[in-house]
Design a protein around this motif. Structure first.
Motif, PDB file in Angstrom:
ATOM      1  N   ILE A  37     -23.613  -3.311  -7.317  1.00  0.00           N
ATOM      2  CA  ILE A  37     -23.175  -3.577  -8.691  1.00  0.00           C
ATOM      3  C   ILE A  37     -23.176  -2.285  -9.518  1.00  0.00           C
ATOM      4  O   ILE A  37     -22.266  -2.046 -10.311  1.00  0.00           O
ATOM      5  N   ILE A  38     -24.197  -1.443  -9.327  1.00  0.00           N
ATOM      6  CA  ILE A  38     -24.261  -0.146 -10.018  1.00  0.00           C
ATOM      7  C   ILE A  38     -23.067   0.719  -9.621  1.00  0.00           C
ATOM      8  O   ILE A  38     -22.395   1.304 -10.469  1.00  0.00           O
ATOM      9  N   ASN A  51     -23.785 -17.081 -14.199  1.00  0.00           N
ATOM     10  CA  ASN A  51     -23.419 -15.990 -15.100  1.00  0.00           C
ATOM     11  C   ASN A  51     -24.520 -14.951 -14.964  1.00  0.00           C
ATOM     12  O   ASN A  51     -25.701 -15.295 -14.981  1.00  0.00           O
ATOM     13  N   TYR A  52     -24.123 -13.684 -14.831  1.00  0.00           N
ATOM     14  CA  TYR A  52     -25.147 -12.656 -14.668  1.00  0.00           C
ATOM     15  C   TYR A  52     -24.879 -11.460 -15.568  1.00  0.00           C
ATOM     16  O   TYR A  52     -23.736 -11.184 -15.931  1.00  0.00           O
ATOM     17  N   ILE A  53     -25.945 -10.793 -15.916  1.00  0.00           N
ATOM     18  CA  ILE A  53     -25.899  -9.525 -16.637  1.00  0.00           C
ATOM     19  C   ILE A  53     -26.820  -8.578 -15.889  1.00  0.00           C
ATOM     20  O   ILE A  53     -27.962  -8.930 -15.592  1.00  0.00           O
ATOM     21  N   ARG A  54     -26.308  -7.400 -15.571  1.00  0.00           N
ATOM     22  CA  ARG A  54     -27.147  -6.378 -14.958  1.00  0.00           C
ATOM     23  C   ARG A  54     -27.891  -5.660 -16.072  1.00  0.00           C
ATOM     24  O   ARG A  54     -27.346  -5.327 -17.094  1.00  0.00           O
ATOM     25  N   HIS A  55     -29.168  -5.451 -15.875  1.00  0.00           N
ATOM     26  CA  HIS A  55     -29.975  -4.710 -16.845  1.00  0.00           C
ATOM     27  C   HIS A  55     -30.894  -3.774 -16.082  1.00  0.00           C
ATOM     28  O   HIS A  55     -31.444  -4.147 -15.051  1.00  0.00           O
ATOM     29  N   GLY A  56     -31.039  -2.587 -16.542  1.00  0.00           N
ATOM     30  CA  GLY A  56     -31.983  -1.661 -15.928  1.00  0.00           C
ATOM     31  C   GLY A  56     -32.001  -1.739 -14.429  1.00  0.00           C
ATOM     32  O   GLY A  56     -31.054  -1.352 -13.762  1.00  0.00           O
TER      33      GLY A  56
END
Length: 141
Positions: A37-38, A51-56
């Protein structure tokens, strides 16, 4: 409801999300999802019912109003890292009728560390109060 059962549900939620995201983005089983994903610079998205959100170093994932947050950056040999708050939030959004006593949940998690089900994240001699576990732990529940 036992903390062991809740931890199993937490891990199962993550595994199910990973299976869907691997299929959606054609990510091989030996590739770390977070690294993929990065690399692709994906910040957020929807895969299947998630539903997803990438964080840190991890994700916030929502499915049917259940929120699951965890870290998965490949920092050491453990697959998943999570804080007390992240685990408690998963429980409370999954079981709205349950009232969680912080001290009892912390004791149960501490007992899981003693039983070698969980481990503390310790780097440079500092305990970050972050729990760690591997996906293979699901086999022991």
């Amino acid at each position: 409801m036992s903390t062991n059962k809740l931890l199993k549900e937490y891990l199962t939620f993550i595994v199910d999300f990973h299976n869907v995201i691997r299929k959606e983005y054609n990510i091989s089983n030996n590739e770390n999802i977070w690294s993929y994903i990065i690399e692709k610079e994906l910040e957020k998205g929807t895969v299947g019912v998630y539903n997803y959100i990438r964080h840190g170093s991890g994700f916030t994932v929502e499915k049917n109003e259940v929120i699951c947050e965890y870290d998965i950056a490949p920092l050491n040999e453990y697959d998943i890292k999570f804080s007390f708050w992240k685990f408690k939030n998963f429980i409370e959004t999954n079981y709205k009728q349950i009232i969680i006593e912080d001290s009892l949940l912390k004791k149960d998690l501490s007992d899981m560390i003693t039983a070698n089900i969980l481990s503390w994240l310790i780097t440079d001699g500092i305990n970050w109060n972050i729990y760690q576990i591997n996906f293979t732990a699901l086999e022991s529940f």
